[in-house]
Design an enzyme around this catalytic site. Structure first.
Site, short mmCIF file in Angstrom:
data_model
loop_
_atom_site.label_atom_id
_atom_site.label_comp_id
_atom_site.label_asym_id
_atom_site.label_seq_id
_atom_site.Cartn_x
_atom_site.Cartn_y
_atom_site.Cartn_z
N HIS A 73 54.06 14.65 33.66
CA HIS A 73 55.14 14.33 32.72
C HIS A 73 55.28 15.37 31.62
CE1 HIS A 73 54.83 9.84 34.01
NE2 HIS A 73 55.39 10.61 34.93
N ASP A 102 49.09 14.81 26.42
CA ASP A 102 48.12 15.38 25.49
C ASP A 102 47.28 16.43 26.21
OD1 ASP A 102 46.32 12.32 25.90
OD2 ASP A 102 45.59 14.26 26.61
N TYR A 125 58.43 14.08 19.24
CA TYR A 125 57.35 14.90 19.79
C TYR A 125 56.64 15.68 18.70
CZ TYR A 125 58.57 13.18 24.28
OH TYR A 125 58.78 12.31 25.33
N SER A 160 49.08 1.84 33.56
CA SER A 160 49.62 0.54 33.96
C SER A 160 50.32 0.64 35.32
CB SER A 160 50.63 0.06 32.91
OG SER A 160 51.71 1.01 32.81
N1 APR Z 1 40.43 2.43 28.57
C1 APR Z 1 41.05 2.36 29.77
N2 APR Z 1 42.29 1.86 29.96
C2 APR Z 1 42.93 1.40 28.85
C3 APR Z 1 42.35 1.44 27.56
C4 APR Z 1 41.05 1.99 27.44
N3 APR Z 1 40.43 2.08 26.25
N4 APR Z 1 43.25 0.92 26.68
C5 APR Z 1 44.34 0.57 27.40
N5 APR Z 1 44.15 0.85 28.71
C6 APR Z 1 45.06 0.67 29.84
C7 APR Z 1 46.03 -0.48 29.70
O1 APR Z 1 45.46 -1.70 30.17
C8 APR Z 1 47.18 -0.02 30.60
O2 APR Z 1 46.95 -0.39 31.95
O3 APR Z 1 45.85 1.84 29.92
C9 APR Z 1 47.12 1.51 30.49
C10 APR Z 1 48.21 2.07 29.61
O4 APR Z 1 49.44 1.83 30.23
P1 APR Z 1 50.75 2.47 29.61
O5 APR Z 1 50.75 2.27 28.13
O6 APR Z 1 51.91 1.98 30.41
O7 APR Z 1 50.56 4.04 29.83
P2 APR Z 1 50.83 4.85 31.16
O8 APR Z 1 50.48 4.06 32.37
O9 APR Z 1 50.13 6.17 30.99
O10 APR Z 1 52.42 5.10 31.12
C11 APR Z 1 52.96 5.89 32.15
O11 APR Z 1 55.13 5.84 31.09
O12 APR Z 1 56.50 5.96 29.27
C12 APR Z 1 55.97 6.68 30.32
O13 APR Z 1 55.78 8.99 30.31
C13 APR Z 1 55.16 7.83 29.85
O14 APR Z 1 53.32 8.85 30.99
C14 APR Z 1 53.81 7.62 30.49
C15 APR Z 1 54.14 6.67 31.63
#
Ligand code: APR
Length: 234
Positions: free
Chosen positions: A106, A91, A55, A182
Site C-alpha cells: 500500500h 510505516d 500523511y 483484519s
Molecule cells: N498485535 C497484533 N495484532 C493486533 C494488535 C497487536 N498489538 N493490535 C491490534 N491488532 C490487530 C487487530 O485485531 C486487527 O485484526 O490488528 C488488526 C488491525 O486491523 P486494521 O486496523 O484493519 O489494519 P489492517 O488490516 O492493516 O488494514 C488494512 O486497510 O485502510 C487500509 O490501507 C489501509 O493497509 C491498511 C488496510
C-alpha cells in the site's frame, strides 16, 4: 540444504505496540478520519491539502515511533530462513528493525512522487519516487518535473502494483505467517489463499480471525507475545 522460505504478511497490528494507530480497532484511524477523504484518489483530487496533511501527520508519528519486539523477531527469522515481508503498512518499522526484504503493498509514508505518475511506464516505479523522511509536504511542493508532489501511497480506488510480486512470494513460501491484519482490504486480504496446500499458515492476532481454513494456526496474542510462541513452533 537451502533455507526454507517464510512469507510474513503484516498489517497495522504489528506496529500497534510501537504506538502507531491501527485503522479499524476501537479508536483507530478510521474512527477519526474518513478514508474516502484522506486516503482515496477521489479525496486527492477533491482536496489535496487535506490528504497531504493526513500523511504529514502519519510521518510525524513515525518520526517518534520505534520498532517493537515483533518487528525485531520477524527480522531475526532471517538467520535461519529466507524471509519475505509483505506488508500493508506504510510505516518503515520493518526496515528499521532489520528486515532486508520488505514489499509495501500500500506504499510508503516517507516517500512521495509527482502526481502525474501511475505506473511503471510513466515513472510510478522507483525512478520518480523519492524519500522525504519525516518532513511535511505541502500544496505547491513540486517534483523535479514541475508537477505537484503526492504521497507514494496506494489510495483507495487505485491498483496495487506490487500484488503480482506478492502472490509469487506467497506461492513459493514453505510457511506463511500473518501478523496484525483484519484481512478486510482486498486484494491484500486474499493473499494467504495463494499459499501452497502443504504450507502451514500461522496468524498472530488478539482478536477473532474470520477465516475457516484447516491449515490455519491462530496464536491469539498481541504481536510481541505471539512472535515468541511462533518461534517456538518452528
Ligand atoms: N498485535 C497484533 N495484532 C493486533 C494488535 C497487536 N498489538 N493490535 C491490534 N491488532 C490487530 C487487530 O485485531 C486487527 O485484526 O490488528 C488488526 C488491525 O486491523 P486494521 O486496523 O484493519 O489494519 P489492517 O488490516 O492493516 O488494514 C488494512 O486497510 O485502510 C487500509 O490501507 C489501509 O493497509 C491498511 C488496510
Amino acid at each position: 540444504m537451502s533455507k526454507k522460505r517464510i512469507a510474513v504478511l503484516t498489517g497495522a497490528g504489528v506496529s500497534a505496540e510501537s504506538g502507531l494507530g491501527t485503522y479499524r480497532d476501537n479508536g483507530g484511524l478510521w474512527d477519526n478520519y474518513d478514508p474516502m477523504e484522506v486516503a482515496s484518489i477521489e479525496g486527492w483530487y477533491r482536496n489535496r491539502s487535506k490528504v497531504l496533511d493526513f500523511y504529514n501527520m502519519q510521518r510525524e508519528h513515525l518520526r517518534n515511533a520505534r520498532p517493537n519486539d515483533a518487528h525485531r523477531a520477524i527480522a531475526a527469522l532471517e538467520k535461519d530462513y529466507i524471509v519475505d515481508v509483505i506488508t500493508q503498512n506504510v510505516d518503515n518499522l520493518h526496515e528499521r528493525a532489520g528486515s532486508t526484504h520488505v514489499v509495501h503493498l500500500h506504499g510508503e509514508a516517507t516517500k512521495v512522487r509527482p502526481e502525474n505518475t501511475f505506473n511503471d511506464e510513466d515513472g510510478y516505479s522507483e525512478k520518480a519516487v523519492f524519500d522525504v523522511g519525516y518532513d511535511a509536504v505541502h500544496l505547491g511542493d513540486k517534483a523535479p518535473n514541475g508537477v505537484q508532489l503526492r504521497p507514494h501511497i496506494v489510495f483507495f480506488g487505485e491498483a496495487v502494483p506490487k500484488m503480482e510480486e506478492a502472490i509469487n512470494l506467497v506461492s513459493r513460501a514453505d510457511i506463511v505467517l500473518i501478523v496484525g491484519t483484519s484481512l478486510s482490504v482486498y486484494p491484500a486480504a486474499g493473499l494467504y489463499r495463494y499459499a501452497r496446500q502443504e504450507a502451514p499458515i500461522y496468524i498472530i492476532d488478539p482478536a477473532e480471525v474470520p477465516l475457516f481454513d484447516s491449515r490455519i494456526v491462530h496464536i491469539r496474542k498481541v504481536a510481541t507475545e505471539g512472535m515468541k510462541d511462533f518461534a517456538g513452533m518452528l
